[in-house]
Design a protein around this motif. Structure first.
Motif, mmCIF file in Angstrom:
data_model
loop_
_atom_site.group_PDB
_atom_site.id
_atom_site.type_symbol
_atom_site.label_atom_id
_atom_site.label_comp_id
_atom_site.label_asym_id
_atom_site.label_seq_id
_atom_site.Cartn_x
_atom_site.Cartn_y
_atom_site.Cartn_z
ATOM 1 N N PHE A 129 0.836 -1.204 0.000
ATOM 2 C CA PHE A 129 0.000 0.000 0.000
ATOM 3 C C PHE A 129 0.866 1.248 0.000
ATOM 4 O O PHE A 129 1.735 1.410 0.848
ATOM 5 C CB PHE A 129 -0.917 -0.033 1.218
ATOM 6 N N GLU A 130 0.598 2.173 -0.950
ATOM 7 C CA GLU A 130 1.467 3.346 -1.121
ATOM 8 C C GLU A 130 1.047 4.530 -0.235
ATOM 9 O O GLU A 130 1.695 5.556 -0.222
ATOM 10 C CB GLU A 130 1.448 3.791 -2.586
ATOM 11 N N GLY A 131 -0.090 4.401 0.482
ATOM 12 C CA GLY A 131 -0.594 5.524 1.280
ATOM 13 C C GLY A 131 -1.638 6.288 0.492
ATOM 14 O O GLY A 131 -1.847 6.041 -0.688
ATOM 15 N N SER A 132 -2.342 7.189 1.169
ATOM 16 C CA SER A 132 -3.364 7.946 0.445
ATOM 17 C C SER A 132 -3.337 9.394 0.865
ATOM 18 O O SER A 132 -3.020 9.735 2.005
ATOM 19 C CB SER A 132 -4.745 7.358 0.719
ATOM 20 N N LYS A 133 -3.644 10.275 -0.120
ATOM 21 C CA LYS A 133 -3.607 11.714 0.157
ATOM 22 C C LYS A 133 -5.019 12.255 0.382
ATOM 23 O O LYS A 133 -5.228 13.448 0.412
ATOM 24 C CB LYS A 133 -2.957 12.435 -1.032
ATOM 25 N N ASP A 134 -6.013 11.387 0.509
ATOM 26 C CA ASP A 134 -7.402 11.837 0.683
ATOM 27 C C ASP A 134 -7.701 12.109 2.156
ATOM 28 O O ASP A 134 -6.777 12.245 2.965
ATOM 29 C CB ASP A 134 -8.372 10.797 0.116
ATOM 30 N N GLU A 135 -8.994 12.170 2.518
ATOM 31 C CA GLU A 135 -9.334 12.532 3.900
ATOM 32 C C GLU A 135 -8.785 11.527 4.920
ATOM 33 O O GLU A 135 -8.540 11.881 6.065
ATOM 34 C CB GLU A 135 -10.849 12.742 4.063
ATOM 35 N N ASP A 136 -8.530 10.283 4.491
ATOM 36 C CA ASP A 136 -7.963 9.306 5.429
ATOM 37 C C ASP A 136 -6.488 9.610 5.731
ATOM 38 O O ASP A 136 -5.987 9.299 6.798
ATOM 39 C CB ASP A 136 -8.071 7.880 4.876
ATOM 40 N N ASN A 137 -5.823 10.212 4.734
ATOM 41 C CA ASN A 137 -4.425 10.607 4.864
ATOM 42 C C ASN A 137 -3.570 9.497 5.490
ATOM 43 O O ASN A 137 -3.012 9.665 6.573
ATOM 44 C CB ASN A 137 -4.353 11.896 5.705
ATOM 45 N N PRO A 153 13.241 -9.113 -4.932
ATOM 46 C CA PRO A 153 13.961 -7.964 -5.501
ATOM 47 C C PRO A 153 12.999 -6.803 -5.744
ATOM 48 O O PRO A 153 11.829 -7.020 -6.056
ATOM 49 C CB PRO A 153 14.519 -8.494 -6.824
ATOM 50 N N GLU A 154 13.529 -5.575 -5.579
ATOM 51 C CA GLU A 154 12.656 -4.405 -5.602
ATOM 52 C C GLU A 154 11.853 -4.238 -6.882
ATOM 53 O O GLU A 154 10.742 -3.709 -6.865
ATOM 54 C CB GLU A 154 13.474 -3.147 -5.342
ATOM 55 N N GLU A 155 12.417 -4.710 -8.012
ATOM 56 C CA GLU A 155 11.671 -4.481 -9.265
ATOM 57 C C GLU A 155 10.399 -5.317 -9.341
ATOM 58 O O GLU A 155 9.574 -5.116 -10.211
ATOM 59 C CB GLU A 155 12.552 -4.702 -10.503
ATOM 60 N N ARG A 156 10.242 -6.272 -8.403
ATOM 61 C CA ARG A 156 8.990 -7.036 -8.423
ATOM 62 C C ARG A 156 8.048 -6.629 -7.274
ATOM 63 O O ARG A 156 7.104 -7.322 -6.970
ATOM 64 C CB ARG A 156 9.288 -8.536 -8.411
ATOM 65 N N ILE A 157 8.354 -5.472 -6.672
ATOM 66 C CA ILE A 157 7.451 -4.926 -5.659
ATOM 67 C C ILE A 157 6.704 -3.747 -6.275
ATOM 68 O O ILE A 157 7.318 -2.854 -6.866
ATOM 69 C CB ILE A 157 8.217 -4.461 -4.405
ATOM 70 N N ILE A 158 5.401 -3.779 -6.165
ATOM 71 C CA ILE A 158 4.570 -2.739 -6.780
ATOM 72 C C ILE A 158 3.913 -1.909 -5.690
ATOM 73 O O ILE A 158 3.494 -2.439 -4.662
ATOM 74 C CB ILE A 158 3.507 -3.402 -7.684
ATOM 75 N N TYR A 159 3.838 -0.602 -5.945
ATOM 76 C CA TYR A 159 3.175 0.256 -4.964
ATOM 77 C C TYR A 159 1.733 0.434 -5.399
ATOM 78 O O TYR A 159 1.458 0.923 -6.501
ATOM 79 C CB TYR A 159 3.906 1.591 -4.858
ATOM 80 N N GLY A 160 0.821 0.022 -4.553
ATOM 81 C CA GLY A 160 -0.592 0.019 -4.974
ATOM 82 C C GLY A 160 -1.404 1.099 -4.290
ATOM 83 O O GLY A 160 -1.119 1.504 -3.165
ATOM 84 N N ASN A 161 -2.449 1.533 -4.990
ATOM 85 C CA ASN A 161 -3.300 2.589 -4.434
ATOM 86 C C ASN A 161 -4.356 2.000 -3.505
ATOM 87 O O ASN A 161 -4.418 0.801 -3.269
ATOM 88 C CB ASN A 161 -3.937 3.411 -5.559
ATOM 89 N N LYS A 162 -5.228 2.895 -3.052
ATOM 90 C CA LYS A 162 -6.226 2.492 -2.070
ATOM 91 C C LYS A 162 -7.203 1.463 -2.644
ATOM 92 O O LYS A 162 -7.617 0.528 -1.951
ATOM 93 C CB LYS A 162 -6.985 3.734 -1.631
ATOM 94 N N ALA A 163 -7.556 1.645 -3.916
ATOM 95 C CA ALA A 163 -8.536 0.732 -4.513
ATOM 96 C C ALA A 163 -8.015 -0.698 -4.480
ATOM 97 O O ALA A 163 -8.766 -1.637 -4.202
ATOM 98 C CB ALA A 163 -8.843 1.158 -5.942
ATOM 99 N N ASP A 164 -6.713 -0.872 -4.756
ATOM 100 C CA ASP A 164 -6.173 -2.231 -4.808
ATOM 101 C C ASP A 164 -5.580 -2.702 -3.489
ATOM 102 O O ASP A 164 -5.568 -3.891 -3.208
ATOM 103 C CB ASP A 164 -5.072 -2.309 -5.889
ATOM 104 N N ASN A 165 -5.041 -1.803 -2.706
ATOM 105 C CA ASN A 165 -4.256 -2.235 -1.556
ATOM 106 C C ASN A 165 -4.753 -1.764 -0.195
ATOM 107 O O ASN A 165 -3.984 -1.664 0.765
ATOM 108 C CB ASN A 165 -2.785 -1.852 -1.731
ATOM 109 N N PHE A 166 -6.031 -1.431 -0.137
ATOM 110 C CA PHE A 166 -6.610 -1.140 1.174
ATOM 111 C C PHE A 166 -7.938 -1.884 1.208
ATOM 112 O O PHE A 166 -8.876 -1.537 0.496
ATOM 113 C CB PHE A 166 -6.814 0.369 1.375
ATOM 114 N N TRP A 167 -8.006 -2.959 1.986
ATOM 115 C CA TRP A 167 -9.162 -3.856 1.914
ATOM 116 C C TRP A 167 -10.238 -3.466 2.908
ATOM 117 O O TRP A 167 -9.977 -3.260 4.082
ATOM 118 C CB TRP A 167 -8.727 -5.295 2.184
ATOM 119 N N GLU A 168 -11.472 -3.337 2.394
ATOM 120 C CA GLU A 168 -12.611 -3.057 3.283
ATOM 121 C C GLU A 168 -13.725 -4.040 2.967
ATOM 122 O O GLU A 168 -14.031 -4.284 1.817
ATOM 123 C CB GLU A 168 -13.123 -1.625 3.087
#
Ligand code: ATP
Ligand code: MG
Length: 871
Positions: A129-137, A153-168
């Motif tokens: 999860f890359e973090g979010s800049k919205d109201e949740d901050n 290795p770092e090239e196989r690590i992906i930084y994901g947004n809230k839609a993909d990497n924050f589960w609700e």
């Protein structure tokens, strides 16, 4: 590796890491107002994440049957179109409830995939999860990132947004950042062209997510804000079908051993081949997928129906029927034939399927049959709509009507229209659809505030087996607003005598007594996330005071009589009809009870009587309630207790026994069967293929029932004006009635005979035939009889009779067969032509036809005009 080995290896691996293996919860959720179907492995553990109760085991692993066809997680429209989303799928999961956290979760996932399953490390990608800049901050999940960096290795690590990497799970409830694991299954050449990292989460069919590791650390509140959970948990979910596809080296889960038997059978049943044509392939995948969802739901006790979860199941099955009808050329039921294959591949792991195979086949077949009929009739209606359409576009409102009131699928409408070179007014359709959705949404919308905590929570003991009144303390409350009930308060107490709706039995009603003398009424009681929640219109004034909670005794007592009678009924049915009888649902109210069960034919009067007698006999035997609370499930089963399919039982259960009737049951019961007083079945009928419903009453309701009958009888007697035996009086009345009927018949015959003689005298001879056109005082049947009788005596006859009865005009035209042949006249065409004078129409055969219309004033004109038609 076969799919069953893959499943076993998962469970064995986590067992080795001190996890307790638990069974899958039912796929159809019965007692949770917030969720219809299990959509993730974590559902059954929600209460632990929320802190409502504490798990006995800190580490757990399982495989969970999931269904994603409604609510926040709905994949239905994707299924079949892609090769890796299913409606029903198994989710393999491991959990930590306040025990281990990110480090172990990440290391073990990696170990299992690369060491046990031996997936090539180079083909795996992970996301953080890359973090979010919205109201949740929210901050980036650095902890997970560091842990992954140590392995991947770092090239196989992906930084994901809230839609993909924050589960609700839903709009409210536990949630947190997650790390997904993706597999790149492409060939070496393809991989060389585009790096896999660029295809992760891009809907590429060969670069797919297989496992999601969720780190539960927040709770989403009603106002949308996040609060930290008191303890941190791990919740992981791995798609079993996707894992099997990867490990078996195929590129579609439909090519794994889970689905190939179904696909092969479908090829045999439809004569189509899989893998040759895009549309055929989609249809085969749709059917192979949907039969699983439908069969498992039925096995879980959820039959297709007109509302709620049953309606969702019906829609899934209909989607399969429609794809078959449109793309596989099937116009007869065929999907039910897949059930046997399904049982062969999955019956071992899921015995509930095997046990209910006949029921599942029957229900599916019946549903297919009735929907195919709908399709057939819908096609006729659509033809009508098309024939009335001017121009090239078909009215969207009309198409919506066909869809909404008739269940005719809109994509089938579009397809048929496009084949005929027509178009659908989609804007009109969508408008009608939106309107309807808004209507139903506003009717069902519920808004819930956050809980207000008043005092420390205890164990929230349920006291209602032993007492109907108790001193309680408010633990928390919140306001909920729904269109149906308006504003209400939900109250949770430290303990309660109120029974929460469940196991078919309604929730208790009653009141709270406040020390100052105020009273707060409790309107209903339900269980939510393993807490007993009371519904009230208002709040007690002083929240911290001790309150006296009092259950409505009268209602509770009637409900208990019905509940105990339900158990005896169940026993009676199994004894008299056979042990194939399985409970399929029950509703126990204070006024009546309802019991649904599997059985394949209508019960005879005699069977119903025997069942009633059986129950009443048990009542007379005055059997005492023998109850065992908190005994191990195994012990209960050994004693012969019946467990229901699709019901969620804990390890400790409660058994309820009256004589030889012994059931697992959490409900409340009479202390002796004598309290039921009397049992009466008031109806028996079918609710689905192979499922019957009995409605019955007990005690006071039986007395009311017979009193009503008595009153009816008194009324009948007073109508009969006879003080003697009413049966004799009715028989006498019937005899009289029959005699009168016979007399009327003979009078009518006399009348017809004299009319015949009269009309014969009125026949007009024109050229070589006889003609009569006349208004008569007869109904349609008598006109026809008269015409045919006259025809028997005269073989060159043209008759036109007209009559007006009840403001309607009727024409009957008779022409001797000889004249039909020699003159080429056609009675059908003649009445059609004359129909315009009486503002109506009709038809029939060349020698006899009738027309009806709404204008009796036109009869004379019709009688006059007929001459010109035949001259
Ligand atoms: P996707 O983005 O592929 O739809 P998801 O993010 O919805 O997946 P999660 O909610 O994280 O998936 O569920 C956990 C795992 O369950 C996924 O990694 C995947 O392997 C599996 N899964 C999810 N949805 C489906 C489905 N419809 N059919 C089969 N497996 C699924
Ligand atoms: Mg998804």
């Amino acid at each position: 590796m076969t799919s069953s080995e893959i499943r076993d290896n998962f469970l064995t691996f986590f067992k080795g890491k001190s996890h307790t293996i638990v069974p899958s919860a039912p796929m159809v959720i019965k007692d949770d107002p917030t969720l219809m179907f299990t959509n993730a492995g974590m559902n059954q553990f929600k209460e632990y994440f929320l802190g409502n109760s504490v798990s006995k085991y800190p580490r757990v692993a399982d495989t969970q049957k999931c269904l994603r066809v409604s609510g926040k997680h709905n994949d239905l429209e994707e299924v079949g179109k892609d090769t890796y989303h299913h409606t029903m799928f198994e989710m393999l999961g491991n959990w930590s409830f306040g025990d281990y956290f990110k480090e172990e979760a990440i290391q073990w996932a990696w170990e299992l995939l690369t060491k046990v399953y031996k997936i090539d490390k180079e083909s795996l990608y992970v996301s953080v999860f890359e973090g979010s800049k919205d109201e949740d901050n929210l901050q980036m999940d650095k902890e997970a990132l560091e842990l992954w960096k140590a392995i991947v290795p770092e090239e196989r690590i992906i930084y994901g947004n809230k839609a993909d990497n924050f589960w609700e799970m839903g709009d409210q409830g536990p949630c947190g950042p997650c790390s997904e694991i993706h597999v790149d299954m492409r060939s070496k050449e393809e991989k060389a062209k585009i790096p896999g990292a660029q295809l992760v989460n891009k809907d590429h069919p060969e670069v797919i997510e297989i496992w999601n590791l969720v780190f539960m650390q927040y709770n989403r509140k009603a106002d949308g804000s996040l609060e930290s959970l008191p303890e941190k948990h791990v919740d992981t979910g791995m798609g079993f079908e996707r894992l099997c596809m990867v490990l078996q080296g195929v590129h579609s889960s439909y090519d794994s051993d889970i689905f190939t038997p179904l696909v092969r059978e479908l090829e045999v049943l439809t004569g189509k081949s899989y893998g040759k044509d895009k549309e055929t392939d989609i249809a085969i995948r749709v059917v192979a997928d949907h039969i699983r969802a439908v069969a498992f739901s039925i096995a879980d006790g959820q039959l297709p129906s007109n509302n709620g979860a049953g309606y969702v199941i019906r829609r899934i099955l209909r989607r399969a029927v429609r794809y078959g009808f449109t793309f596989l050329g099937t116009s007869e039921p065929f999907i039910y034939k897949l059930v046997k294959v399904l049982v062969t591949t999955m019956g071992e792991a899921f015995p509930e399927l095997k046990k209910q195979i006949v029921l599942i086949e029957n229900v599916v077949k019946e549903e297919e049959h009735s929907f195919l009929k709908t399709l057939e009739q819908g096609l006729i209606l659509l033809d009508e709509i098309i024939s009335k359409t001017k121009g090239k576009t078909v009215d969207g409102e009309k198409a919506f009507e066909l869809y909404d009131t008739f269940g005719f699928p809109i994509d089938l409408t579009s397809l048929i229209l496009s084949e005929k070179g027509l178009a659908l007014d989609e804007a009109g359709f969508n408008k009608a659809m939106t309107r309807q959705k808004e209507r139903s949404r506003s009717a069902s919308e519920v808004s819930k505030d956050d809980w207000n905590i008043v005092s420390e929570k205890g164990d929230q003991e349920f006291l209602g087996y032993d007492q109907l009144q108790a001193e309680v303390r408010l633990v928390k409350y919140r306001k909920v607003i729904s269109k149906k009930e308006g504003a209400q308060f939900q109250l949770v107490f430290d303990k309660t005598p109120f029974y929460p709706e469940g196991g078919g039995q309604v929730g208790d009603k009653g009141y709270l007594e406040v020390p100052n003398g105020d009273v707060v009424y409790i309107l209903d009681t339900k269980r939510e996330n393993n807490e007993i929640v009371h519904f009230a219109k208002n709040l007690p004034k002083h929240l911290e005071q001790t309150l006296t909670a009092v259950v409505d005794r009268g209602k509770r007592a009637s409900t208990e009589r019905n509940h105990s009678a339900t158990h005896l009924l169940h026993q009676g049915l199994r004894l008299i009809l056979g042990t194939h009888v399985e409970q399929k649902g029950s509703a126990v109210h204070s006024g009546h009870l309802r019991f649904d069960f599997s059985h394949f034919s209508k019960m005879t009067e005699e069977e119903i009587q025997r069942v009633e007698d059986f129950v009443n006999q048990r009542i007379r035997e005055k059997l005492p309630l023998q109850e065992e609370r908190n005994i191990p499930m195994e012990k209960a089963l050994k004693e012969g207790a019946i467990a229901l399919f699709g019901e969620k039982y804990g390890e400790q259960v409660r058994t309820v026994r009256f004589g030889d009737s012994i059931e697992l049951c959490g409900g409340t019961h009479v202390s002796n069967t004598a309290d039921i007083w009397h049992f009466k079945i008031v109806s028996e009928g079918a609710i689905a293929a192979g499922v019957r419903r009995i409605e019955a009453i007990t005690s006071d309701a039986v007395r009311d029932f017979y009193e009503d009958k008595n009153q009816q009888l008194d009324e009948i007697k007073s109508h009969l004006k006879s003080s003697g035996d009413p049966v004799k009086a009715v028989e006498h009345l019937l005899e009289e009635n029959n005699a009168m009927k016979r007399e009327i018949e003979s009078l009518l015959k006399d009348k017809a005979r004299s009319l015949k003689i009269q009309f014969k005298g009125e026949l007009e001879s024109i050229d070589d035939f006889y003609f009569l056109a006349k208004e008569v005082d007869l109904d349609a049947g008598a006109m026809k009889d008269l015409a045919f009788e006259m025809g028997q005596e005269e073989d060159k006859l043209f008759l036109l009779f007209a009559s007006s009865k009840g403001g309607k005009a009727l024409l009957s035209c008779y022409i001797s067969k000889e004249l039909v042949a020699s003159k080429g006249w056609n009675a059908g065409q003649i009445v059609k032509e004359l129909g315009k004078y009486i503002q109506g129409g009709g038809g029939g055969q060349p020698f006899f036809a009738t027309a009806g219309g709404k204008n009796p004033a036109g009869i004379q004109k019709a009688l006059k005009q007929v001459r010109s038609l035949i001259s």
